[in-house]
Structure formats: structure tokens, C-alpha cells
Design a protein around this motif. Sequence first.
Motif, PDB file in Angstrom:
ATOM      1  N   SER A   1      -8.827   3.976  -5.781  1.00 40.30           N
ATOM      2  CA  SER A   1      -7.798   4.990  -4.618  1.00 40.30           C
ATOM      3  C   SER A   1      -7.012   6.636  -5.080  1.00 40.30           C
TER       4      SER A   1
ATOM      5  N   HIS B   1     -18.610   7.535  -2.793  1.00 38.42           N
ATOM      6  CA  HIS B   1     -16.971   7.494  -2.898  1.00 38.42           C
ATOM      7  C   HIS B   1     -17.094   7.854  -4.934  1.00 38.42           C
TER       8      HIS B   1
ATOM      9  N   THR C   1     -15.030   8.010   7.534  1.00 40.95           N
ATOM     10  CA  THR C   1     -14.128   8.199   8.408  1.00 40.95           C
ATOM     11  C   THR C   1     -12.510   7.405   7.760  1.00 40.95           C
ATOM     12  N   TYR C   2     -13.262   7.384   6.260  1.00 41.85           N
ATOM     13  CA  TYR C   2     -11.850   7.275   5.386  1.00 41.85           C
ATOM     14  C   TYR C   2     -11.559   8.631   5.168  1.00 41.85           C
TER      15      TYR C   2
ATOM     16  N   TYR D   1     -19.713  -0.187   2.063  1.00 43.14           N
ATOM     17  CA  TYR D   1     -18.602   0.474   2.577  1.00 43.14           C
ATOM     18  C   TYR D   1     -17.362   1.380   2.116  1.00 43.14           C
ATOM     19  N   LEU D   2     -17.955   1.810   0.879  1.00 40.96           N
ATOM     20  CA  LEU D   2     -18.210   2.965  -0.378  1.00 40.96           C
ATOM     21  C   LEU D   2     -18.551   4.011  -0.261  1.00 40.96           C
TER      22      LEU D   2
ATOM     23  N   TYR E   1     -18.866   4.710   6.413  1.00 41.59           N
ATOM     24  CA  TYR E   1     -17.247   3.912   6.048  1.00 41.59           C
ATOM     25  C   TYR E   1     -16.259   5.561   5.057  1.00 41.59           C
ATOM     26  N   MET E   2     -17.005   6.293   4.438  1.00 41.90           N
ATOM     27  CA  MET E   2     -16.066   7.468   3.636  1.00 41.90           C
ATOM     28  C   MET E   2     -16.167   8.630   4.536  1.00 41.90           C
TER      29      MET E   2
ATOM     30  N   TYR F   1       0.734  -1.213   0.379  1.00 45.76           N
ATOM     31  CA  TYR F   1       0.104   0.235   0.024  1.00 45.76           C
ATOM     32  C   TYR F   1       0.754   0.784   0.478  1.00 45.76           C
TER      33      TYR F   1
ATOM     34  N   THR G   1      -7.809   9.613   6.085  1.00 43.68           N
ATOM     35  CA  THR G   1      -6.466  10.485   4.748  1.00 43.68           C
ATOM     36  C   THR G   1      -6.727  11.526   4.450  1.00 43.68           C
TER      37      THR G   1
ATOM     38  N   ASP H   1      -8.703  12.762   1.661  1.00 45.21           N
ATOM     39  CA  ASP H   1      -8.391  12.598   0.147  1.00 45.21           C
ATOM     40  C   ASP H   1     -10.231  13.013   0.455  1.00 45.21           C
TER      41      ASP H   1
END
Length: 252
Positions: A244, A235, A216-217, A208-209, A213-214, A178, A221, A223
Motif C-alpha cells: 500500500s 502495480h 480505477t485505483y 486485479y493489480l 483495476y489499476m 484502512y 486514490t 496513487d
Amino acid sequence: MKAMIKAAIAYLALSPTVAARCFSDAVDSARLQNISVDGVEMPVKIAQQGWDSGTLLATLASILIEEKMGYNVAMAPCPSSWACYKQVADCTGLSSRELPCNPGPKGSVAHLAFEIWESYAYGMPEQIARDAPDRLPVIAGQAGIGALGEEFMFVQQKTLIKAELENRNVFLEWYQIYNASRFNNISALFANHQDLPAPDVPCEEITYLQGEYMETYVRVTGDKDALVNASSGQHRCENGWAFSRLCRLQGE
């Protein structure tokens, strides 16, 4: 394969309700019993997951418990692995994983769950142990029933040999792959997404997209560009695939 699983689920879900039971020696429906929890009679309650394999296992379990063991069964719909953990602990407040576990009466929600993905239930045992330690669910493998599995990544031996002969770096510690900074052009390691077949489940439909979930992502990150827009919680998808950050920056 997915169509076959759905057909099996449909058949198994219907079979206990028709005259021909699954087993020729099935316990007569008039003789089915309830269980007793703290003096209260109730059916065996199974957390029924919303994904195909979870639904299949829950349905199979219900048939065995009814027809071979002779107990009434009720299903408790379960949208996710973390929610199943809370259901078996009889927690109220299932709308969010962040809510504390305030347990209701024992057996009020669910007694059993037959498929839990630990990656999606991360932190639940610790949360329930903190909020309601006497309600912490017992993992199947520790109770002598079922099995406790793990997720792994596998690489064919011939692939490792080929990489060694070509003097290419192969990271056996899977997490290192990664680290995109190890490669000048990471796209060289993958096929172009336009050459791939359409995914079985489009990016837009993968839970989870989406949602928390997003959230938290993005929080971890930074992003934000991965989102369709700032308030969507979804997403970005292209041809059914999610890319990614590095892949998006490289344009492929």
C-alpha cells in the motif's frame, strides 16, 4: 492444495471423454438431448471461469448435467466475474465491462455460471437491468438452486481477549482498519515482508493489480507511484508482494 485442485480439474475435464464415465449409470452419450430456447435447439451452455475453483465447479456441473440429466453441454470460456454476468445475459461486446449490453439471441452465449464473485462483478446487475432488463440473470439463491455466499473477515476470540487485556484498540468495524492515520507506525502491526513466505501467486500475476483495476485505483486514490511506470497498468511488486502507499512511504 493448489496442485490438488489442478489435478482434479484435469481428471474431471478428461473423464467425460473416455470410455469409463464418472457415473456407472450415466446416460448413454447417444441419448443426450439438446434444450430448446425460443424454438432453437442447443446444448446447455456453461460459462467456464478461468480460475481454478470456477473451472472445477463448471466441470462438475457439466458432468452432472450430461451424465445424470441427459443433456448435451458446451462450455463458454469466461475470463472474469463481470464477463460471466454479461455472458448469461447473452450480451455482445465482452471486451470491456464499460461497454453496454447489446443482447444477441437468447441462449447464444451462456445459460449458467456457477461461481460469481460479486466484488468483481460490481455494477453488472444494474448495467444489465438498464440495458437489457428482460435478460437480467437470476442469482442462484433466489431461484432455489445453489447457494448465495458472502465474504467476511474473521478474528479469533482469543485474539480479541488478548487485545482487550493489553488495552489495545481493536476495530470491530472492519473498514476502520484502512484508516492508517489511526496509527503512528502501521508497520508495527505486521511482519516484515522479507520474513514472509513467498506468496502462492506473485503480485505480477494477479489480474486485479493490472489493467482497468489499476486504472480505477489510480483514478480514485491518485496513487500514481503504485504503478511500475505511467503507462504500464501494473502495480509495483517487491518479492512477489504489492504494498500500500503508506507501507511504501514507511519503507517496510
